[in-house]
Design an enzyme around this catalytic site. Structure first.
Site, PDB file in Angstrom:
ATOM      1  CG  ASN A  13      77.915 -16.516  50.096  1.00  0.00           C
ATOM      2  OD1 ASN A  13      77.619 -17.366  49.282  1.00  0.00           O
ATOM      3  ND2 ASN A  13      78.666 -15.536  49.574  1.00  0.00           N
ATOM      4  CE  LYS A  15      82.118 -16.416  49.828  1.00  0.00           C
ATOM      5  NZ  LYS A  15      83.290 -15.675  50.151  1.00  0.00           N
ATOM      6  CG  HIS A  98      79.478 -11.913  47.616  1.00  0.00           C
ATOM      7  ND1 HIS A  98      80.917 -12.167  47.182  1.00  0.00           N
ATOM      8  CD2 HIS A  98      79.488 -12.060  48.684  1.00  0.00           C
ATOM      9  CE1 HIS A  98      81.675 -12.544  48.199  1.00  0.00           C
ATOM     10  NE2 HIS A  98      80.628 -12.619  49.246  1.00  0.00           N
ATOM     11  CD  GLU A 100      83.540 -14.623  46.781  1.00  0.00           C
ATOM     12  OE1 GLU A 100      82.613 -15.275  46.452  1.00  0.00           O
ATOM     13  OE2 GLU A 100      84.453 -14.595  47.804  1.00  0.00           O
ATOM     14  CD  GLU A 170      80.243 -10.410  52.554  1.00  0.00           C
ATOM     15  OE1 GLU A 170      80.311 -11.221  53.497  1.00  0.00           O
ATOM     16  OE2 GLU A 170      80.520 -10.626  51.629  1.00  0.00           O
ATOM     17  N   GLY A 176      87.666 -14.529  52.846  1.00  0.00           N
ATOM     18  CA  GLY A 176      88.342 -15.653  52.733  1.00  0.00           C
ATOM     19  C   GLY A 176      89.886 -15.417  52.802  1.00  0.00           C
ATOM     20  CB  SER A 216      87.956 -13.736  57.878  1.00  0.00           C
ATOM     21  OG  SER A 216      88.619 -14.129  56.607  1.00  0.00           O
TER      22      SER A 216
HETATM   23  P1  13P Z   1      84.782 -15.929  54.293  1.00  0.00           P
HETATM   24  O1  13P Z   1      83.742 -15.765  55.878  1.00  0.00           O
HETATM   25  O2  13P Z   1      84.919 -17.020  53.670  1.00  0.00           O
HETATM   26  O3  13P Z   1      85.755 -14.784  54.755  1.00  0.00           O
HETATM   27  O4  13P Z   1      83.767 -15.133  53.261  1.00  0.00           O
HETATM   28  C1  13P Z   1      82.879 -13.933  53.478  1.00  0.00           C
HETATM   29  C2  13P Z   1      81.984 -13.971  52.441  1.00  0.00           C
HETATM   30  O5  13P Z   1      82.279 -13.494  51.493  1.00  0.00           O
HETATM   31  C3  13P Z   1      80.394 -14.030  52.575  1.00  0.00           C
HETATM   32  O6  13P Z   1      79.632 -13.541  51.772  1.00  0.00           O
END
Ligand code: 13P
Length: 255
Positions: A13, A15, A98, A100, A170, A176, A216
């Protein structure tokens, strides 16, 4: 059915990272590194990168996905993108719900359900994200919460369509942050999600469902997480922006 028979899927992803030309360059770099992988490899890129990404991935084992899509087929929804628009470009996967999007863009379990159905009705695969906050984990309601998120997301999804669903667990506190769920924590929650799906669709359908872990995941911790019986792949943020790291995770998932 056991884990060995389920499809392992490693999805990046990206982002809000990479312009179209940067996307092309990164995919060109990744292609030889992930060629021949014994798992599905997906990159979910920003909307405007999709044509460049699809063209760069052509002829390789990399599949391209989007990070969201609107639930209405068309109409007065300024700034939105429909499932049919993505499908026509050659998009095969779409991340839905997601954290976010839930946190910053007002996504709710109900809109996640609508978007999931739009993706499935258009013939694509939905990667549906669920997960708890740190407060919710400390309250001890993680399993209940993700089970509910999963059931609401799948409302109205047929057993046939479920074959094109991936659930990504997640934990919000792990995204992150460099804090990963332990392999045991990830497995426990993934197993709870599978049990919730079994309640609705039966044990066989639940056993066949691919459930990823995300948060992560990186080149160092991927093997341990992916080794768990209920962890069938990963949804990778930061580490999917580095070709070498991403390819190590892909190799860890290969069976
Ligand atoms: P990270 O791997 O950067 O923690 O992000 C995970 C994520 O949100 C994947 O959709």
């Amino acid at each position: 059915m056991n884990k060995a028979k389920r499809a392992a899927v490693i999805a990046g992803n990206w982002k809000m990272n990479k312009t179209p030309s940067e996307a092309k360059a990164l995919i060109e770099e990744m292609k030889p590194l992930v060629a021949g992988a014994d798992c599905s490899v997906v990159l979910c890129v920003p909307f405007v990168d999709l044509p460049a990404a699809i063209s760069a991935a052509k002829g390789s084992n990399i599949k391209i996905g989007a990070q969201n899509c609107h639930f209405e087929p068309s109409g007065a929804y300024t700034g939105e993108i429909s499932a049919a628009m993505l499908k026509e470009l050659g998009v095969e996967y779409v991340i839905i719900g997601h954290s976010e999007r839930r946190t910053y863009f007002g996504e709710t379990d109900v809109t996640v359900n609508k978007r999931t159905r739009a993706v499935l009705d258009a013939g694509m695969t939905a990667i549906v994200c669920v997960g708890e906050s740190l407060e919710q984990r400390e309250q001890g309601i993680t399993a209940e919460l993700v089970s509910m998120q999963t059931k609401i997301a799948l409302g109205g999804v047929s057993a046939e369509q479920l074959k094109r669903v991936i659930i990504a667990y997640e934990p919000i506190w792990a995204i992150g942050t460099g804090k990963t769920a332990t392999a045991e924590q990830a497995n426990e929650v993934n197993a709870a999600i599978r049990a919730a799906v079994a309640e609705v669709y039966g044990a066989d359908a639940a056993e066949a469902l691919t459930i990823q872990y995300g948060g992560s995941m990186n080149a160092k911790n991927a093997a341990e997480l992916l080794d768990q019986p209920d962890v069938d792949g990963g949804l990778i943020g930061g580490a999917s922006l580095k070709a070498e790291d991403f390819s190590v995770i892909v190799k860890a998932a290969s069976r």
